[in-house]
Scaffold this motif. Structure first.
Motif, PDB file in Angstrom:
ATOM      1  N   ILE A 278      15.908   1.480  -6.317  1.00  0.00           N
ATOM      2  CA  ILE A 278      16.865   1.073  -5.291  1.00  0.00           C
ATOM      3  C   ILE A 278      18.157   1.874  -5.419  1.00  0.00           C
ATOM      4  O   ILE A 278      18.711   2.372  -4.427  1.00  0.00           O
ATOM      5  CB  ILE A 278      17.153  -0.439  -5.383  1.00  0.00           C
ATOM      6  CG1 ILE A 278      15.928  -1.245  -4.933  1.00  0.00           C
ATOM      7  CG2 ILE A 278      18.367  -0.816  -4.530  1.00  0.00           C
ATOM      8  CD1 ILE A 278      16.038  -2.728  -5.163  1.00  0.00           C
ATOM      9  N   LYS A 279      18.638   2.025  -6.647  1.00  0.00           N
ATOM     10  CA  LYS A 279      19.861   2.805  -6.861  1.00  0.00           C
ATOM     11  C   LYS A 279      19.652   4.267  -6.486  1.00  0.00           C
ATOM     12  O   LYS A 279      20.537   4.898  -5.891  1.00  0.00           O
ATOM     13  CB  LYS A 279      20.311   2.666  -8.318  1.00  0.00           C
ATOM     14  CG  LYS A 279      20.735   1.251  -8.692  1.00  0.00           C
ATOM     15  CD  LYS A 279      21.195   1.162 -10.127  1.00  0.00           C
ATOM     16  CE  LYS A 279      22.544   1.794 -10.302  1.00  0.00           C
ATOM     17  NZ  LYS A 279      23.094   1.569 -11.664  1.00  0.00           N
ATOM     18  N   ASP A 280      18.487   4.811  -6.820  1.00  0.00           N
ATOM     19  CA  ASP A 280      18.183   6.191  -6.428  1.00  0.00           C
ATOM     20  C   ASP A 280      18.194   6.336  -4.916  1.00  0.00           C
ATOM     21  O   ASP A 280      18.709   7.322  -4.371  1.00  0.00           O
ATOM     22  CB  ASP A 280      16.817   6.610  -6.980  1.00  0.00           C
ATOM     23  CG  ASP A 280      16.816   6.778  -8.492  1.00  0.00           C
ATOM     24  OD1 ASP A 280      17.913   6.798  -9.087  1.00  0.00           O
ATOM     25  OD2 ASP A 280      15.722   6.884  -9.073  1.00  0.00           O
ATOM     26  N   TYR A 281      17.620   5.354  -4.227  1.00  0.00           N
ATOM     27  CA  TYR A 281      17.565   5.399  -2.760  1.00  0.00           C
ATOM     28  C   TYR A 281      18.964   5.332  -2.166  1.00  0.00           C
ATOM     29  O   TYR A 281      19.273   6.034  -1.198  1.00  0.00           O
ATOM     30  CB  TYR A 281      16.709   4.255  -2.240  1.00  0.00           C
ATOM     31  CG  TYR A 281      16.617   4.190  -0.729  1.00  0.00           C
ATOM     32  CD1 TYR A 281      15.990   5.203  -0.011  1.00  0.00           C
ATOM     33  CD2 TYR A 281      17.165   3.123  -0.023  1.00  0.00           C
ATOM     34  CE1 TYR A 281      15.906   5.154   1.374  1.00  0.00           C
ATOM     35  CE2 TYR A 281      17.080   3.065   1.361  1.00  0.00           C
ATOM     36  CZ  TYR A 281      16.445   4.084   2.053  1.00  0.00           C
ATOM     37  OH  TYR A 281      16.375   4.035   3.426  1.00  0.00           O
ATOM     38  N   LEU A 282      19.825   4.499  -2.735  1.00  0.00           N
ATOM     39  CA  LEU A 282      21.186   4.396  -2.229  1.00  0.00           C
ATOM     40  C   LEU A 282      21.932   5.715  -2.383  1.00  0.00           C
ATOM     41  O   LEU A 282      22.761   6.078  -1.550  1.00  0.00           O
ATOM     42  CB  LEU A 282      21.935   3.284  -2.961  1.00  0.00           C
ATOM     43  CG  LEU A 282      21.459   1.859  -2.666  1.00  0.00           C
ATOM     44  CD1 LEU A 282      22.181   0.854  -3.557  1.00  0.00           C
ATOM     45  CD2 LEU A 282      21.670   1.507  -1.196  1.00  0.00           C
ATOM     46  N   VAL A 283      21.626   6.466  -3.431  1.00  0.00           N
ATOM     47  CA  VAL A 283      22.307   7.740  -3.685  1.00  0.00           C
ATOM     48  C   VAL A 283      21.684   8.879  -2.874  1.00  0.00           C
ATOM     49  O   VAL A 283      22.394   9.665  -2.236  1.00  0.00           O
ATOM     50  CB  VAL A 283      22.263   8.079  -5.191  1.00  0.00           C
ATOM     51  CG1 VAL A 283      22.717   9.524  -5.432  1.00  0.00           C
ATOM     52  CG2 VAL A 283      23.128   7.110  -5.963  1.00  0.00           C
ATOM     53  N   VAL A 284      20.375   8.971  -2.895  1.00  0.00           N
ATOM     54  CA  VAL A 284      19.678  10.082  -2.230  1.00  0.00           C
ATOM     55  C   VAL A 284      19.560   9.837  -0.734  1.00  0.00           C
ATOM     56  O   VAL A 284      19.653  10.763   0.080  1.00  0.00           O
ATOM     57  CB  VAL A 284      18.282  10.289  -2.849  1.00  0.00           C
ATOM     58  CG1 VAL A 284      17.503  11.367  -2.112  1.00  0.00           C
ATOM     59  CG2 VAL A 284      18.402  10.645  -4.326  1.00  0.00           C
ATOM     60  N   GLY A 285      19.377   8.567  -0.346  1.00  0.00           N
ATOM     61  CA  GLY A 285      19.160   8.243   1.052  1.00  0.00           C
ATOM     62  C   GLY A 285      17.749   8.587   1.496  1.00  0.00           C
ATOM     63  O   GLY A 285      16.849   8.777   0.671  1.00  0.00           O
ATOM     64  N   GLY A 286      17.574   8.703   2.816  1.00  0.00           N
ATOM     65  CA  GLY A 286      16.240   8.925   3.346  1.00  0.00           C
ATOM     66  C   GLY A 286      16.086  10.164   4.198  1.00  0.00           C
ATOM     67  O   GLY A 286      15.062  10.322   4.875  1.00  0.00           O
ATOM     68  N   MET A 287      17.071  11.061   4.195  1.00  0.00           N
ATOM     69  CA  MET A 287      16.907  12.295   4.946  1.00  0.00           C
ATOM     70  C   MET A 287      15.793  13.104   4.272  1.00  0.00           C
ATOM     71  O   MET A 287      15.847  13.370   3.064  1.00  0.00           O
ATOM     72  CB  MET A 287      18.201  13.092   4.987  1.00  0.00           C
ATOM     73  CG  MET A 287      19.365  12.330   5.623  1.00  0.00           C
ATOM     74  SD  MET A 287      18.995  11.694   7.282  1.00  0.00           S
ATOM     75  CE  MET A 287      18.897  13.212   8.213  1.00  0.00           C
ATOM     76  N   PRO A 288      14.744  13.500   5.012  1.00  0.00           N
ATOM     77  CA  PRO A 288      13.547  14.090   4.402  1.00  0.00           C
ATOM     78  C   PRO A 288      13.816  15.269   3.476  1.00  0.00           C
ATOM     79  O   PRO A 288      13.240  15.345   2.383  1.00  0.00           O
ATOM     80  CB  PRO A 288      12.716  14.509   5.619  1.00  0.00           C
ATOM     81  CG  PRO A 288      13.118  13.549   6.687  1.00  0.00           C
ATOM     82  CD  PRO A 288      14.583  13.303   6.472  1.00  0.00           C
ATOM     83  N   GLU A 289      14.682  16.180   3.880  1.00  0.00           N
ATOM     84  CA  GLU A 289      14.929  17.360   3.036  1.00  0.00           C
ATOM     85  C   GLU A 289      15.619  16.967   1.738  1.00  0.00           C
ATOM     86  O   GLU A 289      15.328  17.527   0.675  1.00  0.00           O
ATOM     87  CB  GLU A 289      15.764  18.393   3.787  1.00  0.00           C
ATOM     88  CG  GLU A 289      15.911  19.711   3.028  1.00  0.00           C
ATOM     89  CD  GLU A 289      16.731  20.743   3.771  1.00  0.00           C
ATOM     90  OE1 GLU A 289      16.989  21.811   3.185  1.00  0.00           O
ATOM     91  OE2 GLU A 289      17.133  20.482   4.930  1.00  0.00           O
ATOM     92  N   ALA A 290      16.528  15.998   1.818  1.00  0.00           N
ATOM     93  CA  ALA A 290      17.214  15.540   0.613  1.00  0.00           C
ATOM     94  C   ALA A 290      16.239  14.884  -0.348  1.00  0.00           C
ATOM     95  O   ALA A 290      16.277  15.129  -1.567  1.00  0.00           O
ATOM     96  CB  ALA A 290      18.338  14.571   0.982  1.00  0.00           C
ATOM     97  N   VAL A 291      15.336  14.058   0.183  1.00  0.00           N
ATOM     98  CA  VAL A 291      14.343  13.388  -0.648  1.00  0.00           C
ATOM     99  C   VAL A 291      13.412  14.412  -1.288  1.00  0.00           C
ATOM    100  O   VAL A 291      13.118  14.348  -2.490  1.00  0.00           O
ATOM    101  CB  VAL A 291      13.535  12.364   0.179  1.00  0.00           C
ATOM    102  CG1 VAL A 291      12.400  11.769  -0.655  1.00  0.00           C
ATOM    103  CG2 VAL A 291      14.449  11.247   0.683  1.00  0.00           C
ATOM    104  N   SER A 292      12.939  15.373  -0.501  1.00  0.00           N
ATOM    105  CA  SER A 292      12.031  16.397  -1.030  1.00  0.00           C
ATOM    106  C   SER A 292      12.703  17.212  -2.122  1.00  0.00           C
ATOM    107  O   SER A 292      12.104  17.484  -3.177  1.00  0.00           O
ATOM    108  CB  SER A 292      11.556  17.305   0.107  1.00  0.00           C
ATOM    109  OG  SER A 292      10.740  16.602   1.019  1.00  0.00           O
TER     110      SER A 292
END
Length: 352
Positions: A192-206
C-alpha cells in the motif's frame, strides 16, 4: 513490462456485445489507452487499421467533406494503401480523435452502417470545445465510453506478482472484518505504501518494478509527466484548427495544481479547500473555470460535502465546500521533495 489491465476485459465485453457502437476510450494522457487498445486489437482482429491523427496530419483530410462510410473507406485507401478493409475482420482505431473533430462526427455514420468496429482514443476530450464558437459535433447516442485511469491498487498488486488467490483472500478478510496473519498484513501494508509513492501511471510502475523496485526510477517518470501535463495547461484549438494558449488560464491552472498538495499537507483546518490559499483574496469566481478544466482533463478530483445523507448525493452537494485531490497518488507524491517520500516510507513524517 506487460501490465495486466482491467480495461482489456472491458474491451472484450464490448466486442462480444451485440450491436455495439463505436467505443471512445478516454482519460488522462499516459494512462495506457493506446497500448491497451492496440494490444486488444492485434489479439482480437485480423486487420487493424490505425488512424493516428496526432502524428499523421494527412489522415485528417479523409474526414473533410462527406462522412458516409463508403467515402471514408475510399479516401482511406488512397493513403493507407497497404491495408485490408475487409469489414468483417477489421477494426478501425482513431488515435487522439480530439485532433480530428470531423472524425468524431463521423462516428454516427460508422455506427449506423455497422460494418466496421471502431475504437477511438483521446485525452483532453472534456476540454476539446473550450472557447470554440463552432462546437465539435458529438454524435450523442452513437458512442460508447470507457474511462481509462491509472492502475488501481489491485492492478498494482498484479504488477508486483500477487496472484488472484491471495487478493481474493484479502478481500474476503476485509469483507468479513477478520484479521489476517501478521506476515501477510505487513506485506500488504508495504505494498500500500509503495502504491501511494509510485502511483498507477503505467510507465512509472514498469520502471519501478523493472529496476528492482527503485523509487527514484518511478520518480523520474513522474517528474517528466508533471512537466508534460503542465505544458497542456491553457491550450485549446480555435475554429480554424490553430492551437492557442490562454496564458491567464494557464497561470490559474498552475496556481490550483500547486496549491492542492500544500492544502492536503495542512495539519490544521483540513476540512475544506481554501481559495484564499491559492493567492491572497482568491475567490471561487476567479478559479472555478480552472477547476473545471483540470477535472475534465482527468488531473484532479473534487470531493464535495453534502447537506444531507440522502440519495442522490449529487443533488445534496455543497459546491462551495470541498476537498481537492490529484487523481494519481504518485503524481501527488512527486510534487513534494523526495525526502518526503523517504520519510513516508520509513514512517518518519511525524518526526520532523
Amino acid at each position: 513490462m506487460d501490465l495486466k489491465r482491467k480495461a482489456y476485459d472491458q474491451l472484450v465485453e464490448w466486442k462480444n456485445k451485440k450491436n455495439h457502437k463505436p467505443l471512445i476510450v478516454e482519460g488522462l494522457r499516459q494512462t495506457g489507452k493506446s497500448y491497451i487498445v492496440n494490444k486488444f486489437a492485434q489479439e482480437n482482429y485480423k486487420n487493424v487499421i490505425l488512424y493516428d491523427f496526432r502524428y499523421n496530419k494527412e489522415l485528417i483530410g479523409i474526414f473533410n467533406g462527406d462522412l458516409d462510410v463508403d467515402t471514408i473507406v475510399r479516401k482511406s485507401k488512397l493513403i493507407l494503401t497497404d491495408q485490408d478493409f475487409n469489414a468483417e475482420e477489421t477494426v478501425l482505431i482513431f488515435e487522439e480523435i480530439g485532433d480530428c473533430p470531423p472524425a468524431r462526427t463521423a462516428l454516427k455514420s460508422l455506427s449506423l452502417d455497422g460494418r466496421y468496429d471502431v475504437i477511438a482514443t483521446g485525452s483532453l476530450l472534456g476540454v476539446i470545445n473550450y472557447r470554440k464558437k463552432n462546437k465539435v459535433k458529438i454524435p450523442t447516442g452513437y458512442e460508447e465510453y470507457l474511462q481509462m485511469k491509472s492502475l488501481d491498487f489491485e492492478e498494482f498488486l498484479w504488477a508486483n506478482g500477487i496472484n488472484n488467490e491471495q487478493i481474493d483472500l484479502l478481500k474476503q478478510h476485509t469483507k468479513e472484518r477478520k484479521e489476517i496473519d501478521d506476515f501477510s498484513a505487513e506485506t500488504f501494508r508495504k505494498l500500500i505504501k509503495d502504491y501511494l509513492v509510485v502511483g498507477g501511471m503505467p510507465e512509472a510502475v514498469s520502471n519501478y518494478i523493472d529496476n528492482d523496485r527503485d523509487y527514484l526510477e518511478a520518480r523520474r517518470v513522474l517528474d517528466r509527466l508533471l512537466v508534460d501535463y503542465r505544458s497542456d495547461f491553457g491550450r485549446f484549438v480555435d475554429d480554424n484548427g490553430n492551437e492557442e494558449i490562454d496564458y491567464r488560464l494557464q497561470i490559474r491552472l498552475n496556481q490550483i495544481f500547486d496549491s492542492i498538495p500544500k492544502q492536503l499537507a495542512r495539519e490544521q483546518d483540513v476540512r475544506k479547500f481554501k481559495y484564499s490559499e491559492i493567492k491572497k483574496g482568491g475567490r471561487a469566481t476567479e478559479f472555478e473555470e480552472g477547476f473545471q478544466w483540470l477535472e475534465k482533463a482527468g488531473l484532479i478530483l473534487r470531493c464535495f460535502n453534502v447537506r444531507a445523507l440522502e440519495r442522490p448525493l449529487s443533488l445534496n452537494a455543497d459546491e462551495s465546500y470541498f476537498k481537492a485531490f490529484i487523481s494519481d497518488t504518485g503524481l501527488l507524491m512527486a510534487q513534494f521533495p523526495f525526502i518526503t517520500t523517504r520519510d513516508f516510507l520509513n514512517d518518519q513524517l511525524d518526526s520532523r
